[in-house]
Write a protein that holds these residues in place. Structure first.
Motif, PDB file in Angstrom:
ATOM      1  N   UNK A 138       0.827  -1.204   0.000  1.00 36.29           N
ATOM      2  CA  UNK A 138       0.000   0.000   0.000  1.00 36.29           C
ATOM      3  C   UNK A 138       0.864   1.258   0.000  1.00 36.29           C
ATOM      4  N   UNK A 139       1.988   1.207   0.709  1.00 31.72           N
ATOM      5  CA  UNK A 139       2.886   2.359   0.767  1.00 31.72           C
ATOM      6  C   UNK A 139       3.586   2.560  -0.570  1.00 31.72           C
ATOM      7  N   UNK A 140       4.163   1.487  -1.109  1.00 31.62           N
ATOM      8  CA  UNK A 140       4.940   1.610  -2.341  1.00 31.62           C
ATOM      9  C   UNK A 140       4.072   2.013  -3.520  1.00 31.62           C
ATOM     10  N   UNK A 141       2.886   1.434  -3.621  1.00 31.64           N
ATOM     11  CA  UNK A 141       2.023   1.715  -4.764  1.00 31.64           C
ATOM     12  C   UNK A 141       1.375   3.089  -4.689  1.00 31.64           C
ATOM     13  N   UNK A 142       1.403   3.702  -3.526  1.00 35.49           N
ATOM     14  CA  UNK A 142       0.725   4.990  -3.350  1.00 35.49           C
ATOM     15  C   UNK A 142       1.663   6.186  -3.265  1.00 35.49           C
ATOM     16  N   UNK A 143       2.971   5.914  -3.147  1.00 35.53           N
ATOM     17  CA  UNK A 143       3.910   6.997  -2.885  1.00 35.53           C
ATOM     18  C   UNK A 143       5.036   7.030  -3.916  1.00 35.53           C
ATOM     19  N   UNK A 144       5.636   8.206  -4.050  1.00 35.10           N
ATOM     20  CA  UNK A 144       6.826   8.342  -4.885  1.00 35.10           C
ATOM     21  C   UNK A 144       8.010   7.687  -4.185  1.00 35.10           C
ATOM     22  N   UNK A 145       9.058   7.429  -4.945  1.00 35.37           N
ATOM     23  CA  UNK A 145      10.202   6.694  -4.407  1.00 35.37           C
ATOM     24  C   UNK A 145      10.811   7.356  -3.178  1.00 35.37           C
ATOM     25  N   UNK A 146      10.890   8.685  -3.174  1.00 30.65           N
ATOM     26  CA  UNK A 146      11.540   9.347  -2.043  1.00 30.65           C
ATOM     27  C   UNK A 146      10.750   9.121  -0.749  1.00 30.65           C
ATOM     28  N   UNK A 147       9.416   9.050  -0.864  1.00 32.05           N
ATOM     29  CA  UNK A 147       8.597   8.811   0.318  1.00 32.05           C
ATOM     30  C   UNK A 147       8.646   7.349   0.738  1.00 32.05           C
ATOM     31  N   UNK A 148       8.777   6.466  -0.231  1.00 36.44           N
ATOM     32  CA  UNK A 148       8.934   5.049   0.098  1.00 36.44           C
ATOM     33  C   UNK A 148      10.246   4.830   0.848  1.00 36.44           C
ATOM     34  N   UNK A 149      11.316   5.488   0.372  1.00 32.78           N
ATOM     35  CA  UNK A 149      12.607   5.377   1.055  1.00 32.78           C
ATOM     36  C   UNK A 149      12.520   5.929   2.478  1.00 32.78           C
ATOM     37  N   UNK A 150      11.794   7.025   2.649  1.00 34.87           N
ATOM     38  CA  UNK A 150      11.624   7.575   3.993  1.00 34.87           C
ATOM     39  C   UNK A 150      10.815   6.637   4.875  1.00 34.87           C
ATOM     40  N   UNK A 151       9.837   5.972   4.296  1.00 38.97           N
ATOM     41  CA  UNK A 151       9.057   4.998   5.059  1.00 38.97           C
ATOM     42  C   UNK A 151       9.935   3.830   5.497  1.00 38.97           C
ATOM     43  N   UNK A 152      10.857   3.416   4.618  1.00 40.56           N
ATOM     44  CA  UNK A 152      11.786   2.345   4.978  1.00 40.56           C
ATOM     45  C   UNK A 152      12.691   2.783   6.120  1.00 40.56           C
ATOM     46  N   UNK A 153      13.183   4.018   6.040  1.00 40.90           N
ATOM     47  CA  UNK A 153      14.004   4.549   7.133  1.00 40.90           C
ATOM     48  C   UNK A 153      13.187   4.635   8.420  1.00 40.90           C
ATOM     49  N   UNK A 154      11.916   4.987   8.292  1.00 39.08           N
ATOM     50  CA  UNK A 154      11.041   5.030   9.458  1.00 39.08           C
ATOM     51  C   UNK A 154      10.852   3.658  10.078  1.00 39.08           C
ATOM     52  N   UNK A 155      10.777   2.616   9.235  1.00 41.31           N
ATOM     53  CA  UNK A 155      10.648   1.251   9.743  1.00 41.31           C
ATOM     54  C   UNK A 155      11.870   0.866  10.568  1.00 41.31           C
ATOM     55  N   UNK A 156      13.048   1.274  10.087  1.00 36.84           N
ATOM     56  CA  UNK A 156      14.277   1.002  10.845  1.00 36.84           C
ATOM     57  C   UNK A 156      14.237   1.734  12.181  1.00 36.84           C
ATOM     58  N   UNK A 157      13.768   2.973  12.168  1.00 37.84           N
ATOM     59  CA  UNK A 157      13.686   3.757  13.405  1.00 37.84           C
ATOM     60  C   UNK A 157      12.728   3.110  14.403  1.00 37.84           C
ATOM     61  N   UNK A 158      11.633   2.555  13.909  1.00 36.05           N
ATOM     62  CA  UNK A 158      10.674   1.881  14.798  1.00 36.05           C
ATOM     63  C   UNK A 158      11.332   0.691  15.484  1.00 36.05           C
ATOM     64  N   UNK A 159      12.082  -0.103  14.694  1.00 34.93           N
ATOM     65  CA  UNK A 159      12.778  -1.251  15.282  1.00 34.93           C
ATOM     66  C   UNK A 159      13.760  -0.799  16.359  1.00 34.93           C
TER      67      UNK A 159
END
Length: 381
Positions: A168-189
């Motif tokens: 849902x994130x990848x299909x709805x967002x541009x690459x830069x926002x997807x990359x930020x979401x990935x960085x956010x996932x790391x921060x959550x961990x």
């Protein structure tokens, strides 16, 4: 009889899409044998930990490898689906889930129903959790790994929970926002690890909760977007691959005198391998290193990687089966060690090869043929 082990992650296989670089068209069209080689080495690590030495961290390293590789490939596939012309987001989402379901579910449910049929898994053993891909929740709440023949399925559950959100994130967002979401996932961990440190609460089952796998999944997604940079042969990247690996080996020998020190070491053992794994995957996917391609792309390794999902899925049920056969027929108690590795790994690989040839591969061919027929019908309509 229950073996002593730490359950490891699954080698789920997805199609190959890599962003950037002159190799992109080749990668999009062909399966990269080197990535299958990485899967093969990882599944051998799972075998070693589960069959030889339950205290070995090779299985844990395989956990991280499989998660990073899975997120790397899944992110690439989703980006390709998102950017495909004449394909709506709903159609892209349906295509993704269809491919994942046909690849992973038939053999998983067949194995699960077989275990139910012979009475190894019942409703009291969390059957509904396993059917709903909530095995990680079941084992995280439990005091032991019961039923142990399904203990490894916790990682499949983490993968499917990731599938519910990440597309849902990848299909709805541009690459830069997807990359930020990935960085956010790391921060959550990292935040959850910090919470464990502050509260002092950490058990062996704590890492089964989804947030503790988000760092590896986030690194895998970022590897896709930065694969060109990670694959570039520079001294900095060489240090980035070797230094964390050396520290990981050193921390295995760490003498921890307190619970907090032990928790720090556990965290470092989880996080340190991620950069070397990401670099290895990026280099392998880029096809720019002939030595790596030659080693990881050898036919035996590539084929073992191709059938590694079956090897992972069946290895604990086959362990139980071989234990029963040797005990009932030969009055021999199978224990962890090289003998167990040989006795269980060989039939596991053989059965996985049969599963690939007669179940998994025909399903893939059927799906490909159905898509081609549908496309032809649409074109001629």
């Amino acid at each position: 009889m229950k073996p002593d082990f730490f359950p490891c992650a699954p080698p789920g296989s997805v199609g190959i899409w890599v962003a950037g670089g002159r190799k992109r068209e080749r990668m999009a069209a062909d399966r990269i044998r080197g990535l299958d080689g990485i899967r093969a080495i990882a599944i051998l690590g799972v075998f070693y930990t589960h069959f030889v030495d339950g205290n070995s961290l090779l299985g844990d390293l395989a956990v991280r490898t499989f998660f990073v590789l899975s997120a790397f490939l899944i992110t690439g596939n989703l980006v390709a689906l998102r950017d495909a012309k004449r394909l709506s987001h709903l159609a892209a989402l349906r295509s993704f889930y269809e491919r994942r379901a046909l690849r992973l579910l038939p053999t998983y449910f067949a194995m699960l129903l077989a275990l139910v049929a012979i009475g190894l898994v019942t409703i009291r053993d969390g059957l509904f959790y396993h059917l709903a891909f909530l095995s990680n929740i079941w084992f995280a709440m439990g005091v032991d790994w019961n039923p142990w023949v399904l203990a490894h399925t916790w990682t499949l559950s983490v993968e499917w929970q990731f599938y519910l959100v990440w597309p849902l994130i990848v299909l709805s967002c541009a690459n830069r926002w997807v990359a930020r979401a990935a960085a956010g996932a790391i921060a959550i961990a990292l935040a959850f690890w910090l919470g464990c440190y502050v509260t002092g609460y950490f058990t062996d089952n704590t890492v089964l909760w989804p947030p503790f796998s988000l760092d590896a999944l986030g690194v895998g997604a970022l590897t896709f977007f930065f694969s060109g940079m990670l694959a570039r042969p520079t001294k900095i990247h060489l240090v980035g691959a070797i230094l964390p690996a050396a520290l990981w080996c050193a921390f295995q020998l760490a003498d921890t005198d307190s619970h907090h020190q032990s928790l720090v070491v556990a965290f470092l053992l989880q996080i340190l391998p991620l950069l070397p794994i990401a670099i290895l995957i990026a280099v392998t996917a880029s096809g720019t290193n002939p030595v790596v391609d030659r080693i990881l792309g050898t036919r035996p390794l590539a084929y073992l990687g191709r059938i590694s999902y079956g090897c992972y899925l069946y290895h604990l049920p086959i362990l139980w089966l071989m234990m029963q056969i040797l005990w009932r027929v030969f009055d021999y108690q199978l224990k962890g060690g090289i003998i167990q590795l040989i006795v269980v790994a060989i039939p596991t690989i053989a059965f996985s090869a049969l599963s690939w040839e007669f179940i998994e591969r025909p399903i893939q061919k059927w799906r490909t043929g159905s898509r081609q027929k549908a496309a032809q019908a649409k074109f001629t309509a």
